[in-house]
Design a protein around this motif. Sequence first.
Motif, mmCIF file in Angstrom:
data_model
loop_
_atom_site.group_PDB
_atom_site.id
_atom_site.type_symbol
_atom_site.label_atom_id
_atom_site.label_comp_id
_atom_site.label_asym_id
_atom_site.label_seq_id
_atom_site.Cartn_x
_atom_site.Cartn_y
_atom_site.Cartn_z
ATOM 1 N N ALA A 110 0.829 -1.204 0.000
ATOM 2 C CA ALA A 110 0.000 0.000 0.000
ATOM 3 C C ALA A 110 0.867 1.259 0.000
ATOM 4 O O ALA A 110 0.554 2.236 -0.675
ATOM 5 N N ALA A 111 1.967 1.229 0.745
ATOM 6 C CA ALA A 111 2.876 2.375 0.776
ATOM 7 C C ALA A 111 3.513 2.587 -0.593
ATOM 8 O O ALA A 111 3.641 3.720 -1.062
ATOM 9 N N ALA A 112 3.900 1.495 -1.257
ATOM 10 C CA ALA A 112 4.495 1.601 -2.586
ATOM 11 C C ALA A 112 3.486 2.151 -3.584
ATOM 12 O O ALA A 112 3.821 2.986 -4.434
ATOM 13 N N LYS A 113 2.242 1.685 -3.482
ATOM 14 C CA LYS A 113 1.190 2.160 -4.390
ATOM 15 C C LYS A 113 0.916 3.646 -4.157
ATOM 16 O O LYS A 113 0.760 4.419 -5.106
ATOM 17 N N LEU A 114 0.862 4.064 -2.894
ATOM 18 C CA LEU A 114 0.650 5.473 -2.571
ATOM 19 C C LEU A 114 1.789 6.320 -3.113
ATOM 20 O O LEU A 114 1.564 7.381 -3.701
ATOM 21 N N GLN A 115 3.013 5.839 -2.951
ATOM 22 C CA GLN A 115 4.163 6.577 -3.445
ATOM 23 C C GLN A 115 4.102 6.694 -4.975
ATOM 24 O O GLN A 115 4.371 7.761 -5.534
ATOM 25 N N GLU A 116 3.708 5.631 -5.647
ATOM 26 C CA GLU A 116 3.575 5.659 -7.100
ATOM 27 C C GLU A 116 2.524 6.671 -7.539
ATOM 28 O O GLU A 116 2.741 7.451 -8.474
ATOM 29 N N HIS A 117 1.395 6.696 -6.845
ATOM 30 C CA HIS A 117 0.330 7.644 -7.179
ATOM 31 C C HIS A 117 0.761 9.083 -6.908
ATOM 32 O O HIS A 117 0.432 9.990 -7.691
ATOM 33 N N LEU A 118 1.486 9.303 -5.844
ATOM 34 C CA LEU A 118 1.972 10.656 -5.546
ATOM 35 C C LEU A 118 2.969 11.124 -6.597
ATOM 36 O O LEU A 118 2.947 12.295 -7.008
ATOM 37 N N GLN A 119 3.838 10.223 -7.034
ATOM 38 C CA GLN A 119 4.802 10.591 -8.067
ATOM 39 C C GLN A 119 4.098 10.936 -9.376
ATOM 40 O O GLN A 119 4.464 11.903 -10.045
ATOM 41 N N GLU A 120 3.086 10.158 -9.737
ATOM 42 C CA GLU A 120 2.334 10.445 -10.964
ATOM 43 C C GLU A 120 1.586 11.776 -10.833
ATOM 44 O O GLU A 120 1.533 12.556 -11.779
ATOM 45 N N ALA A 121 1.031 12.050 -9.662
ATOM 46 C CA ALA A 121 0.344 13.331 -9.447
ATOM 47 C C ALA A 121 1.323 14.489 -9.560
ATOM 48 O O ALA A 121 0.993 15.531 -10.156
ATOM 49 N N ASN A 122 2.525 14.323 -9.030
ATOM 50 C CA ASN A 122 3.544 15.375 -9.138
ATOM 51 C C ASN A 122 3.949 15.600 -10.587
ATOM 52 O O ASN A 122 4.108 16.743 -11.029
ATOM 53 N N ARG A 123 4.105 14.504 -11.342
ATOM 54 C CA ARG A 123 4.454 14.644 -12.761
ATOM 55 C C ARG A 123 3.335 15.370 -13.518
ATOM 56 O O ARG A 123 3.608 16.255 -14.335
ATOM 57 N N ALA A 124 2.091 15.009 -13.250
ATOM 58 C CA ALA A 124 0.961 15.660 -13.916
ATOM 59 C C ALA A 124 0.905 17.144 -13.549
ATOM 60 O O ALA A 124 0.628 17.991 -14.411
ATOM 61 N N HIS A 125 1.175 17.449 -12.300
ATOM 62 C CA HIS A 125 1.172 18.845 -11.850
ATOM 63 C C HIS A 125 2.254 19.642 -12.574
ATOM 64 O O HIS A 125 2.011 20.755 -13.066
ATOM 65 N N HIS A 126 3.451 19.069 -12.675
ATOM 66 C CA HIS A 126 4.542 19.760 -13.358
ATOM 67 C C HIS A 126 4.236 19.948 -14.847
ATOM 68 O O HIS A 126 4.537 21.008 -15.414
ATOM 69 N N ARG A 127 3.634 18.939 -15.468
ATOM 70 C CA ARG A 127 3.244 19.077 -16.884
ATOM 71 C C ARG A 127 2.219 20.196 -17.045
ATOM 72 O O ARG A 127 2.303 20.995 -17.982
ATOM 73 N N HIS A 128 1.262 20.265 -16.137
ATOM 74 C CA HIS A 128 0.231 21.296 -16.207
ATOM 75 C C HIS A 128 0.843 22.691 -16.053
ATOM 76 O O HIS A 128 0.498 23.616 -16.807
ATOM 77 N N ILE A 129 1.745 22.850 -15.097
ATOM 78 C CA ILE A 129 2.402 24.145 -14.886
ATOM 79 C C ILE A 129 3.213 24.529 -16.120
ATOM 80 O O ILE A 129 3.161 25.677 -16.586
ATOM 81 N N GLU A 130 3.958 23.573 -16.674
ATOM 82 C CA GLU A 130 4.765 23.853 -17.851
ATOM 83 C C GLU A 130 3.888 24.234 -19.042
ATOM 84 O O GLU A 130 4.175 25.204 -19.757
ATOM 85 N N ASP A 131 2.803 23.502 -19.258
ATOM 86 C CA ASP A 131 1.884 23.821 -20.346
ATOM 87 C C ASP A 131 1.253 25.198 -20.150
ATOM 88 O O ASP A 131 1.094 25.963 -21.108
ATOM 89 N N SER A 132 0.916 25.523 -18.924
ATOM 90 C CA SER A 132 0.321 26.830 -18.633
ATOM 91 C C SER A 132 1.306 27.955 -18.898
ATOM 92 O O SER A 132 0.941 29.004 -19.442
ATOM 93 N N MET A 133 2.572 27.737 -18.528
ATOM 94 C CA MET A 133 3.589 28.760 -18.779
ATOM 95 C C MET A 133 3.818 28.942 -20.279
ATOM 96 O O MET A 133 3.963 30.073 -20.754
ATOM 97 N N GLN A 134 3.834 27.841 -21.028
ATOM 98 C CA GLN A 134 4.011 27.948 -22.478
ATOM 99 C C GLN A 134 2.841 28.694 -23.102
ATOM 100 O O GLN A 134 3.034 29.525 -23.999
ATOM 101 N N GLU A 135 1.642 28.415 -22.629
ATOM 102 C CA GLU A 135 0.462 29.108 -23.145
ATOM 103 C C GLU A 135 0.512 30.588 -22.794
ATOM 104 O O GLU A 135 0.190 31.444 -23.611
ATOM 105 N N ALA A 136 0.957 30.899 -21.599
ATOM 106 C CA ALA A 136 1.059 32.302 -21.180
ATOM 107 C C ALA A 136 2.106 33.039 -22.015
ATOM 108 O O ALA A 136 1.919 34.215 -22.356
ATOM 109 N N LEU A 137 3.197 32.358 -22.352
ATOM 110 C CA LEU A 137 4.237 32.992 -23.167
ATOM 111 C C LEU A 137 3.726 33.368 -24.552
ATOM 112 O O LEU A 137 4.241 34.311 -25.169
#
Length: 73
Positions: free
Chosen positions: A29-56
């Motif tokens: 369960a801890a490994a699964k939670l860690q995997e989900h948190l890492q994927e959420a962080n990656r999605a968050h970073h992609r969203h921020i990067e896409d938003s910055m590119q759109e703003a530029l």
Amino acid sequence: MSQSGDSLRQMLRGKDGELGFLDKLDASAAAKLQEHLQEANRAHHRHIEDSMQEALSHFPRLLRGPIRKLFGM
């Protein structure tokens, strides 16, 4: 406390009193939670990067380079 518990605490950035539930998780369960948190962080970073590119795109081309440099992009 296990190493995965420590890394989960770092990822969640909470106080020990708030993260006591992590001690009750089994290894899978801890490994699964860690995997989900890492994927959420990656999605968050992609969203921020896409938003910055759109703003530029709202800036003239001459200013885009200095703005990217300013924001470390």
